[in-house]
Design a protein around this motif. Structure first.
Motif, mmCIF file in Angstrom:
data_model
loop_
_atom_site.group_PDB
_atom_site.id
_atom_site.type_symbol
_atom_site.label_atom_id
_atom_site.label_comp_id
_atom_site.label_asym_id
_atom_site.label_seq_id
_atom_site.Cartn_x
_atom_site.Cartn_y
_atom_site.Cartn_z
ATOM 1 N N ASN A 38 -26.325 26.673 -67.976
ATOM 2 C CA ASN A 38 -27.128 26.357 -69.161
ATOM 3 C C ASN A 38 -28.234 27.410 -69.286
ATOM 4 O OD1 ASN A 38 -26.756 22.966 -68.302
ATOM 5 N ND2 ASN A 38 -26.001 23.844 -70.189
ATOM 6 N N GLY A 39 -28.361 27.948 -70.495
ATOM 7 C CA GLY A 39 -29.429 28.914 -70.742
ATOM 8 C C GLY A 39 -29.118 30.323 -70.261
ATOM 9 N N ALA A 40 -27.878 30.564 -69.798
ATOM 10 C CA ALA A 40 -27.538 31.888 -69.256
ATOM 11 C C ALA A 40 -27.474 32.964 -70.345
ATOM 12 C CB ALA A 40 -26.210 31.838 -68.520
ATOM 13 N N GLY A 41 -27.268 32.556 -71.595
ATOM 14 C CA GLY A 41 -27.231 33.543 -72.670
ATOM 15 C C GLY A 41 -25.880 33.651 -73.372
ATOM 16 N N LYS A 42 -25.010 32.652 -73.196
ATOM 17 C CA LYS A 42 -23.677 32.711 -73.820
ATOM 18 C C LYS A 42 -23.785 32.678 -75.344
ATOM 19 C CE LYS A 42 -22.468 28.988 -71.559
ATOM 20 N NZ LYS A 42 -23.745 28.771 -70.841
ATOM 21 N N THR A 43 -24.543 31.704 -75.856
ATOM 22 C CA THR A 43 -24.687 31.593 -77.309
ATOM 23 C C THR A 43 -25.419 32.811 -77.866
ATOM 24 O OG1 THR A 43 -24.692 29.199 -77.143
ATOM 25 C CG2 THR A 43 -25.621 30.120 -79.159
ATOM 26 N N THR A 44 -26.411 33.287 -77.135
ATOM 27 C CA THR A 44 -27.128 34.491 -77.583
ATOM 28 C C THR A 44 -26.156 35.666 -77.689
ATOM 29 O OG1 THR A 44 -29.153 33.690 -76.545
ATOM 30 C CG2 THR A 44 -29.045 36.058 -77.022
ATOM 31 N N THR A 45 -25.262 35.793 -76.703
ATOM 32 C CA THR A 45 -24.268 36.883 -76.747
ATOM 33 C C THR A 45 -23.413 36.748 -78.005
ATOM 34 O OG1 THR A 45 -24.188 36.906 -74.336
ATOM 35 C CG2 THR A 45 -22.355 37.967 -75.480
ATOM 36 N N PRO A 82 -19.572 28.008 -84.278
ATOM 37 C CA PRO A 82 -20.811 28.063 -83.503
ATOM 38 C C PRO A 82 -21.064 26.765 -82.758
ATOM 39 C CG PRO A 82 -21.195 28.466 -85.856
ATOM 40 C CD PRO A 82 -19.829 27.880 -85.702
ATOM 41 N N GLU A 83 -21.951 26.875 -81.750
ATOM 42 C CA GLU A 83 -22.363 25.684 -81.002
ATOM 43 C C GLU A 83 -23.136 24.774 -81.950
ATOM 44 O OE1 GLU A 83 -25.535 26.342 -78.254
ATOM 45 O OE2 GLU A 83 -24.625 25.112 -76.702
ATOM 46 N N LYS A 84 -23.059 23.475 -81.743
ATOM 47 C CA LYS A 84 -23.881 22.490 -82.459
ATOM 48 C C LYS A 84 -23.735 22.547 -83.974
ATOM 49 C CE LYS A 84 -27.677 23.964 -80.265
ATOM 50 N NZ LYS A 84 -29.021 24.171 -79.801
ATOM 51 N N THR A 191 -17.599 28.382 -72.658
ATOM 52 C CA THR A 191 -17.321 27.008 -72.226
ATOM 53 C C THR A 191 -17.928 26.701 -70.870
ATOM 54 O OG1 THR A 191 -15.575 25.375 -71.860
ATOM 55 C CG2 THR A 191 -15.073 27.626 -71.200
ATOM 56 N N HIS A 192 -18.207 25.416 -70.662
ATOM 57 C CA HIS A 192 -18.587 24.927 -69.334
ATOM 58 C C HIS A 192 -17.378 24.331 -68.624
ATOM 59 C CE1 HIS A 192 -22.790 25.703 -69.685
ATOM 60 N NE2 HIS A 192 -22.864 25.061 -70.834
ATOM 61 N N HIS A 193 -16.242 24.239 -69.342
ATOM 62 C CA HIS A 193 -15.035 23.682 -68.729
ATOM 63 C C HIS A 193 -14.316 24.784 -67.962
ATOM 64 C CE1 HIS A 193 -15.722 20.705 -71.997
ATOM 65 N NE2 HIS A 193 -15.424 19.894 -71.020
HETATM 66 N N1 ATP Z 1 -34.309 31.399 -81.024
HETATM 67 C C1 ATP Z 1 -34.747 31.332 -79.766
HETATM 68 N N2 ATP Z 1 -36.070 31.477 -79.486
HETATM 69 C C2 ATP Z 1 -36.526 31.439 -78.210
HETATM 70 N N3 ATP Z 1 -35.729 31.259 -77.144
HETATM 71 C C3 ATP Z 1 -34.407 31.101 -77.355
HETATM 72 C C4 ATP Z 1 -33.854 31.130 -78.678
HETATM 73 N N4 ATP Z 1 -32.509 30.958 -78.582
HETATM 74 C C5 ATP Z 1 -32.244 30.810 -77.262
HETATM 75 N N5 ATP Z 1 -33.381 30.913 -76.537
HETATM 76 C C6 ATP Z 1 -33.482 30.845 -75.069
HETATM 77 O O1 ATP Z 1 -32.607 31.832 -74.543
HETATM 78 C C7 ATP Z 1 -31.960 31.352 -73.368
HETATM 79 C C8 ATP Z 1 -30.447 31.495 -73.544
HETATM 80 O O2 ATP Z 1 -30.017 30.537 -74.514
HETATM 81 P P1 ATP Z 1 -28.490 30.422 -74.943
HETATM 82 O O3 ATP Z 1 -28.425 29.365 -75.978
HETATM 83 O O4 ATP Z 1 -27.981 31.774 -75.278
HETATM 84 O O5 ATP Z 1 -27.830 29.955 -73.567
HETATM 85 P P2 ATP Z 1 -26.379 29.338 -73.292
HETATM 86 O O6 ATP Z 1 -25.817 30.093 -72.134
HETATM 87 O O7 ATP Z 1 -25.572 29.293 -74.522
HETATM 88 O O8 ATP Z 1 -26.794 27.874 -72.814
HETATM 89 P P3 ATP Z 1 -26.011 26.446 -72.862
HETATM 90 O O9 ATP Z 1 -24.875 26.559 -71.885
HETATM 91 O O10 ATP Z 1 -27.054 25.492 -72.375
HETATM 92 O O11 ATP Z 1 -25.566 26.196 -74.268
HETATM 93 C C9 ATP Z 1 -32.451 29.936 -73.151
HETATM 94 O O12 ATP Z 1 -33.475 29.951 -72.191
HETATM 95 C C10 ATP Z 1 -32.987 29.518 -74.519
HETATM 96 O O13 ATP Z 1 -34.047 28.608 -74.398
#
Ligand code: ATP
Length: 245
Positions: A38-45, A82-84, A191-193
């Protein structure tokens, strides 16, 4: 041939680094699994690669296009779940697909045929004319999956493909992903699966501290599971909540 090339991508939110010099390639026809805690940056990528969020440094090429320079061009060529994300509450699935078909300039009959096929495969035909606000979470996920593939894109990004789906539909989605891959479609799934990633992916990258700690072909693992590899990569040593006195 690479469908995706990522070179030295970095992204911070405020002063918190999320991606740090992330570099990788995804070949055409691959099912690429993006794993991480969680929070590793997958969605950001995914957001950077689909042109939703600009990177701080580094570059990416998506089907030869730079998502920072030409986000519309990238979005035309790809599908995204996208997620959510949910379909609009005030439209029925059929109206939503017709809207997506309009934005993507698809032929009306083509859309109708694809929608009927997906509704049949994912078992939501009887809900095509129900307002999306009255669909269950799983039914909404089926609608979102369908829109991602509606224009038969060369490359699809899916955040948690099996979220909210019952085991029967999970198997059908896996079949669909395999079918698309066998036709040359490239699929990136976050995915987390881990077991699903092991089953479906031809390549995975495990994000730790903003870059891939491990990249592997899970089909080549013999002595350990992808879950073992994941746990070792993220080295999650938790402390007991209630230590022995
Ligand atoms: N718009 C934003 N502003 C500030 N911080 C953000 C923003 N979007 C994401 N983050 C932070 O960046 C980090 C990575 O978030 P991200 O959603 O990419 O992780 P993830 O790997 O998809 O997590 P998860 O498995 O929980 O969905 C997290 O610490 C999150 O709080």
């Amino acid at each position: 041939m690479a469908a995706i090339t990522v070179d030295g991508l970095s992204k911070s939110y405020d002063t918190t680094p999320v991606l740090s010099n992330l570099t990788f390639e995804v070949d055409v026809g691959t099912v690429f699994g993006l794993l991480g805690k969680n929070g590793a940056g997958k969605t950001t990528t995914i957001n950077v690669l689909t042109g939703i969020v600009p990177p701080d440094t580094g570059s990416a090429a998506i089907l030869g296009l730079d998502p920072s320079d030409d986000p519309e061009g990238v979005r035309e060529r790809i599908g995204v779940l996208p997620e959510k994300e949910s379909p609009p509450s005030f439209l029925t699935p059929r109206e939503y697909f017709s809207f997506v078909g309009g934005v993507r300039e698809l032929d009306t009959e083509y859309v109708a045929t694809r929608v009927d096929e997906w509704a049949e495969r994912l078992d939501f035909a009887e809900k095509l004319d129900t307002l999306c606000k009255d669909l269950s979470r799983g039914q909404q996920q089926k609608v979102m999956l369908t829109q991602a593939f509606l224009h038969d894109p060369e490359l699809v990004f899916i955040d948690e493909p099996l979220a909210n789906l019952d085991p029967v539909i999970q198997e059908r989605v896996k079949e669909l992903i395999r079918e698309f891959q066998s036709r040359g479609t490239t699929i990136v799934l976050s995915t987390h699966h881990v077991e699903v990633a092991q089953e479906l992916c031809t390549h995975v990258g495990i994000l730790v501290d903003g870059a891939f700690a491990v990249e592997c072909d899970p089909r080549e693992l013999s002595d350990e599971t992808l879950r073992d590899v994941f746990l070792r990569a993220v080295e999650d040593h938790s402390t007991p909540l209630y230590p022995e006195p």
